[in-house]
Design an enzyme around this catalytic site. Structure first.
Site, PDB file in Angstrom:
ATOM      1  N   CYS A   1      34.704  58.115  -3.350  1.00  0.00           N
ATOM      2  CA  CYS A   1      33.765  59.013  -4.031  1.00  0.00           C
ATOM      3  C   CYS A   1      34.480  59.788  -5.137  1.00  0.00           C
ATOM      4  O   CYS A   1      35.590  60.288  -4.930  1.00  0.00           O
ATOM      5  CB  CYS A   1      33.148  59.976  -3.014  1.00  0.00           C
ATOM      6  SG  CYS A   1      31.898  61.057  -3.755  1.00  0.00           S
TER       7      CYS A   1
ATOM      8  N   CYS B   1      35.009  67.421  -3.151  1.00  0.00           N
ATOM      9  CA  CYS B   1      34.678  68.305  -2.030  1.00  0.00           C
ATOM     10  C   CYS B   1      35.927  68.467  -1.151  1.00  0.00           C
ATOM     11  O   CYS B   1      36.461  67.479  -0.640  1.00  0.00           O
ATOM     12  CB  CYS B   1      33.527  67.724  -1.202  1.00  0.00           C
ATOM     13  SG  CYS B   1      32.083  67.286  -2.198  1.00  0.00           S
TER      14      CYS B   1
ATOM     15  N   CYS C   1      36.298  66.766   2.393  1.00  0.00           N
ATOM     16  CA  CYS C   1      35.825  65.393   2.621  1.00  0.00           C
ATOM     17  C   CYS C   1      36.914  64.339   2.475  1.00  0.00           C
ATOM     18  O   CYS C   1      37.498  64.186   1.389  1.00  0.00           O
ATOM     19  CB  CYS C   1      34.676  65.081   1.666  1.00  0.00           C
ATOM     20  SG  CYS C   1      33.961  63.452   1.992  1.00  0.00           S
TER      21      CYS C   1
ATOM     22  N   CYS D   1      20.308  58.162  10.542  1.00  0.00           N
ATOM     23  CA  CYS D   1      20.659  58.658   9.211  1.00  0.00           C
ATOM     24  C   CYS D   1      21.728  57.764   8.585  1.00  0.00           C
ATOM     25  O   CYS D   1      22.711  57.423   9.238  1.00  0.00           O
ATOM     26  CB  CYS D   1      21.153  60.098   9.311  1.00  0.00           C
ATOM     27  SG  CYS D   1      21.382  60.858   7.693  1.00  0.00           S
TER      28      CYS D   1
ATOM     29  N   CYS E   1      16.554  58.724   7.926  1.00  0.00           N
ATOM     30  CA  CYS E   1      17.085  59.775   7.058  1.00  0.00           C
ATOM     31  C   CYS E   1      18.181  59.171   6.200  1.00  0.00           C
ATOM     32  O   CYS E   1      18.860  58.230   6.616  1.00  0.00           O
ATOM     33  CB  CYS E   1      17.641  60.898   7.942  1.00  0.00           C
ATOM     34  SG  CYS E   1      18.466  62.227   7.032  1.00  0.00           S
TER      35      CYS E   1
ATOM     36  N   CYS F   1      16.416  68.142   5.055  1.00  0.00           N
ATOM     37  CA  CYS F   1      17.499  68.429   6.001  1.00  0.00           C
ATOM     38  C   CYS F   1      18.632  69.061   5.188  1.00  0.00           C
ATOM     39  O   CYS F   1      19.221  68.400   4.334  1.00  0.00           O
ATOM     40  CB  CYS F   1      17.959  67.132   6.670  1.00  0.00           C
ATOM     41  SG  CYS F   1      19.374  67.330   7.774  1.00  0.00           S
TER      42      CYS F   1
ATOM     43  N   ARG G   1      20.523  71.695  14.054  1.00  0.00           N
ATOM     44  CA  ARG G   1      21.321  70.565  14.527  1.00  0.00           C
ATOM     45  C   ARG G   1      22.779  70.964  14.751  1.00  0.00           C
ATOM     46  O   ARG G   1      23.453  71.411  13.825  1.00  0.00           O
ATOM     47  CB  ARG G   1      21.228  69.400  13.530  1.00  0.00           C
ATOM     48  CG  ARG G   1      19.775  68.970  13.317  1.00  0.00           C
ATOM     49  CD  ARG G   1      19.638  67.697  12.495  1.00  0.00           C
ATOM     50  NE  ARG G   1      18.224  67.438  12.220  1.00  0.00           N
ATOM     51  CZ  ARG G   1      17.388  66.796  13.044  1.00  0.00           C
ATOM     52  NH1 ARG G   1      17.820  66.334  14.184  1.00  0.00           N
ATOM     53  NH2 ARG G   1      16.119  66.627  12.708  1.00  0.00           N
TER      54      ARG G   1
END
Length: 331
Positions: free
Chosen positions: A54, A58, A61, A98, A130, A190, A262
């Site tokens: 990616c 972040c 991550c 998801c 999701c 979400c 969650r």
């Protein structure tokens, strides 16, 4: 009855968050029972359909290309493999599936077309489907909706003030714009965040304030505890305490009483008693399976034992939503 409000002030949320913890749990448990069956916990499965590489930065991550982690990059999985994983998840008791892709944003290309096929296929299994695919335009959100997408995850991560300490490759407004595009397409929202990234209590309250003052509350609010990964800038962050998780979950439950709260990343470091406190404080969903995208998660056998010990029952898919009924999507 706990009122559903969208005009919370930061001061009100701060007062709730900082109240004595046993009082806070009691108030949250009361709100939870007014709006939900307290014995029900939804079991969800999260699958990384495209991993690593990616371009974002972040700080938490391991999938960011610029960090040196043990994550193995793999291109988008075959649709058949994803549908097999979805069937296995359903057989193991999950009612929401998801799919996550390590993209900065969705691009209109063959990969997105394949994701749309995956969405159709998972929807046709009768699961709430999701996706979390990064930033999304209004048109892309509508395509996902037409394919049968039930929910879209796009976390705020932290407060607007702390956000620039975590990510520099996109803005907080980019996050909010995506949530608005999801809402316009009438897809369930979400959105939650991660604690343990060096933020203050004020930042945690700020994130909850942003979520609770959206025009409509997210139907789903994941509360994640950072799982530090070697090779990322946050590898040395200390573990979040159970009481910090309980304060976040309980406050979210009180100010967004109808949402699914969650208990997400970080469960692997919690024992059963700590997780029970989270359920007491209003959490009513977990992610099952041995991995959450790329970080470890408790195994299915442990979760089955926990459900039996705590007398929890898995929540059915599409529960209590007369306006959202399962329908087969052609193709």
């Amino acid at each position: 009855m706990t009122e559903v409000r969208n005009n919370w002030t930061r001061e009100e949320i701060s007062e709730i968050y900082n109240s004595p913890v046993l009082d806070l749990i009691y108030r949250a448990a009361t709100a939870h029972r007014e709006h939900h069956n307290a014995s029900e916990v939804q079991v969800c499965t999260l699958l990384s359909v495209k991993t690593g590489g990616c371009p974002e930065d972040c700080g938490y991550c391991p999938q960011a290309a610029r960090y040196h982690t043990d994550v193995k990059v793999h291109k988008l999985l075959a649709t058949e493999e994803v549908l097999q994983k979805a069937q296995e998840a359903k057989d193991a008791g999950s009612t929401r599936f998801c799919m996550g892709a390590a993209w900065r944003e969705v691009r209109d290309n063959r990969d997105f077309d394949r994701v749309l096929d995956m969405v159709k296929g998972v929807n046709n299994l009768g699961l709430e489907v999701c996706c979390t695919l990064g930033m999304l335009t209004e048109e892309q959100a509508q395509k996902l909706k037409d394919a049968g997408l039930y929910a879209y995850n796009h976390n705020l991560d932290t407060s607007e003030e702390h956000y620039k300490e975590i990510i520099s490759t996109r803005t907080y407004d980019d996050r909010l714009d995506t949530l608005e595009n999801v809402r316009k397409a009438k897809i369930s929202v979400c959105s939650g965040g991660i604690i343990g990234m060096g933020e203050s209590d004020s930042d945690r309250i700020g994130m909850l304030h942003t979520l609770a003052t959206l025009p409509e509350h997210p139907e789903s609010v994941p509360v994640n505890a950072l799982v530090p990964v070697e090779g990322t800038p946050m590898a040395e962050q200390p573990r979040v305490s159970i009481w910090e998780m309980v304060r976040m979950i309980a406050t979210a439950r009180i100010i967004m009483p109808k949402a699914m709260v969650r208990l997400s990343a970080g469960r692997v470091r919690m024992n059963m008693e700590e997780q029970a406190l989270c359920f007491m404080a209003g959490a009513n969903s977990i992610f099952a399976g041995d991995k959450l995208l790329t970080t470890p998660n408790p195994d299915v056998v442990q979760d089955e034992e926990m459900f039996q010990t705590l007398n929890l029952i898995p929540r059915k898919a599409f529960k209590g939503e007369a306006s959202v009924k399962f329908e087969q999507i052609p193709g």
